[in-house]
Design a protein around this motif. Sequence first.
Motif, mmCIF file in Angstrom:
data_model
loop_
_atom_site.group_PDB
_atom_site.id
_atom_site.type_symbol
_atom_site.label_atom_id
_atom_site.label_comp_id
_atom_site.label_asym_id
_atom_site.label_seq_id
_atom_site.Cartn_x
_atom_site.Cartn_y
_atom_site.Cartn_z
ATOM 1 N N THR A 1 0.859 -1.177 0.000
ATOM 2 C CA THR A 1 0.000 0.000 0.000
ATOM 3 C C THR A 1 0.893 1.224 0.000
ATOM 4 O O THR A 1 1.890 1.279 0.727
ATOM 5 C CB THR A 1 -0.907 0.020 1.249
ATOM 6 O OG1 THR A 1 -1.704 -1.159 1.265
ATOM 7 C CG2 THR A 1 -1.810 1.245 1.264
ATOM 8 N N THR B 1 0.655 5.749 -0.323
ATOM 9 C CA THR B 1 -0.215 6.928 -0.293
ATOM 10 C C THR B 1 -0.102 7.690 -1.609
ATOM 11 O O THR B 1 0.991 7.872 -2.144
ATOM 12 C CB THR B 1 0.167 7.852 0.883
ATOM 13 O OG1 THR B 1 0.058 7.102 2.084
ATOM 14 C CG2 THR B 1 -0.748 9.061 0.951
ATOM 15 N N GLU C 1 -5.038 5.941 -0.402
ATOM 16 C CA GLU C 1 -4.104 4.830 -0.481
ATOM 17 C C GLU C 1 -4.385 3.998 -1.722
ATOM 18 O O GLU C 1 -5.541 3.807 -2.094
ATOM 19 C CB GLU C 1 -4.219 3.946 0.762
ATOM 20 C CG GLU C 1 -3.740 4.651 2.016
ATOM 21 C CD GLU C 1 -3.774 3.750 3.227
ATOM 22 O OE1 GLU C 1 -4.518 2.743 3.237
ATOM 23 O OE2 GLU C 1 -3.039 4.054 4.180
ATOM 24 N N VAL C 2 -3.321 3.526 -2.334
ATOM 25 C CA VAL C 2 -3.422 2.625 -3.479
ATOM 26 C C VAL C 2 -2.823 1.297 -3.041
ATOM 27 O O VAL C 2 -1.704 1.247 -2.531
ATOM 28 C CB VAL C 2 -2.658 3.183 -4.701
ATOM 29 C CG1 VAL C 2 -2.618 2.159 -5.822
ATOM 30 C CG2 VAL C 2 -3.282 4.491 -5.168
ATOM 31 N N ASP C 3 -3.584 0.234 -3.235
ATOM 32 C CA ASP C 3 -3.129 -1.111 -2.910
ATOM 33 C C ASP C 3 -2.695 -1.824 -4.175
ATOM 34 O O ASP C 3 -3.252 -1.607 -5.248
ATOM 35 C CB ASP C 3 -4.250 -1.929 -2.266
ATOM 36 C CG ASP C 3 -4.699 -1.361 -0.934
ATOM 37 O OD1 ASP C 3 -3.839 -0.878 -0.178
ATOM 38 O OD2 ASP C 3 -5.908 -1.415 -0.643
ATOM 39 N N ASN D 1 -0.917 -5.857 -5.554
ATOM 40 C CA ASN D 1 -0.504 -7.221 -5.258
ATOM 41 C C ASN D 1 0.367 -7.738 -6.385
ATOM 42 O O ASN D 1 0.326 -7.219 -7.496
ATOM 43 C CB ASN D 1 -1.728 -8.142 -5.136
ATOM 44 C CG ASN D 1 -2.570 -7.800 -3.948
ATOM 45 O OD1 ASN D 1 -2.105 -7.838 -2.826
ATOM 46 N ND2 ASN D 1 -3.822 -7.442 -4.193
ATOM 47 N N THR E 1 -2.712 -3.437 -9.586
ATOM 48 C CA THR E 1 -3.302 -2.409 -8.731
ATOM 49 C C THR E 1 -4.747 -2.112 -9.137
ATOM 50 O O THR E 1 -5.290 -1.082 -8.758
ATOM 51 C CB THR E 1 -2.483 -1.099 -8.788
ATOM 52 O OG1 THR E 1 -2.544 -0.582 -10.124
ATOM 53 C CG2 THR E 1 -1.048 -1.311 -8.358
ATOM 54 N N GLU F 1 3.936 0.396 2.580
ATOM 55 C CA GLU F 1 3.588 -0.667 3.518
ATOM 56 C C GLU F 1 3.608 -2.003 2.785
ATOM 57 O O GLU F 1 2.971 -2.150 1.752
ATOM 58 C CB GLU F 1 2.182 -0.452 4.079
ATOM 59 C CG GLU F 1 2.028 0.776 4.927
ATOM 60 C CD GLU F 1 0.585 0.956 5.373
ATOM 61 O OE1 GLU F 1 -0.015 -0.028 5.859
ATOM 62 O OE2 GLU F 1 0.074 2.072 5.215
ATOM 63 N N ARG G 1 2.828 -6.129 2.898
ATOM 64 C CA ARG G 1 1.947 -7.065 3.596
ATOM 65 C C ARG G 1 1.934 -8.379 2.827
ATOM 66 O O ARG G 1 1.648 -8.416 1.631
ATOM 67 C CB ARG G 1 0.534 -6.518 3.674
ATOM 68 C CG ARG G 1 -0.401 -7.372 4.498
ATOM 69 C CD ARG G 1 -1.729 -6.636 4.723
ATOM 70 N NE ARG G 1 -2.539 -7.306 5.683
ATOM 71 C CZ ARG G 1 -3.477 -8.212 5.384
ATOM 72 N NH1 ARG G 1 -3.691 -8.526 4.127
ATOM 73 N NH2 ARG G 1 -4.174 -8.785 6.337
#
Length: 188
Positions: A34, A36, A42-44, A46, A77, A178, A180
């Motif tokens: 993630t 900003t 926020e943009v996530d 994977n 995204t 971030e 994860r």
Amino acid sequence: MKKITLVATALLMSFATFAQTWKVDKAHAKVGFTVTHLLMSEVDGNFKAFDATITSSKEDFSDAVFEVSADISSIDTDNEMRDNDLKSEKHFDAAKFPKFSFKSTSISKVADKKYKLKGDLTLKGVTKPITLDLALTGTGMNGRTKKPKAGFKITGIIKRTDFGVGSMPAAVVGEDVELRAVGEFEQM
């Protein structure tokens, strides 16, 4: 001398059999991030193609070695234009650096089922030590294969520019990213 060598060999073999390899169950795992955007949202994202293994000889995983890698070209995204931009040489440069990898170098228990995981992250040709938070989220048995399973969640923050990812100002795309990763692992 022969007796000592045989005993030493037997001890080494018993230690080698203690270490177990655990493979990620990709149907129950995700590697993502993630960041900003414009200081307001926020943009996530994977990575759809990834692999991960754990090697450990202790039941509580307090000696575990985690290895994770992902294909940069599998970034997702939920926005094709942004994904293509992220794959370009301006950001991840997937053509030149097709994978990122992490391998832990140490693990320390901080509470029940909580650890600090230190290791080396290699991203865009740059390798740096990072520290991540690790949680053992559960253990059990695979009902189908009858093999032990364990769930983990890894989180942490890195600075994208430490790895040469993107040159835009932090007001456009945040400096902190971030990380994860969550997943179930099955003993091999």
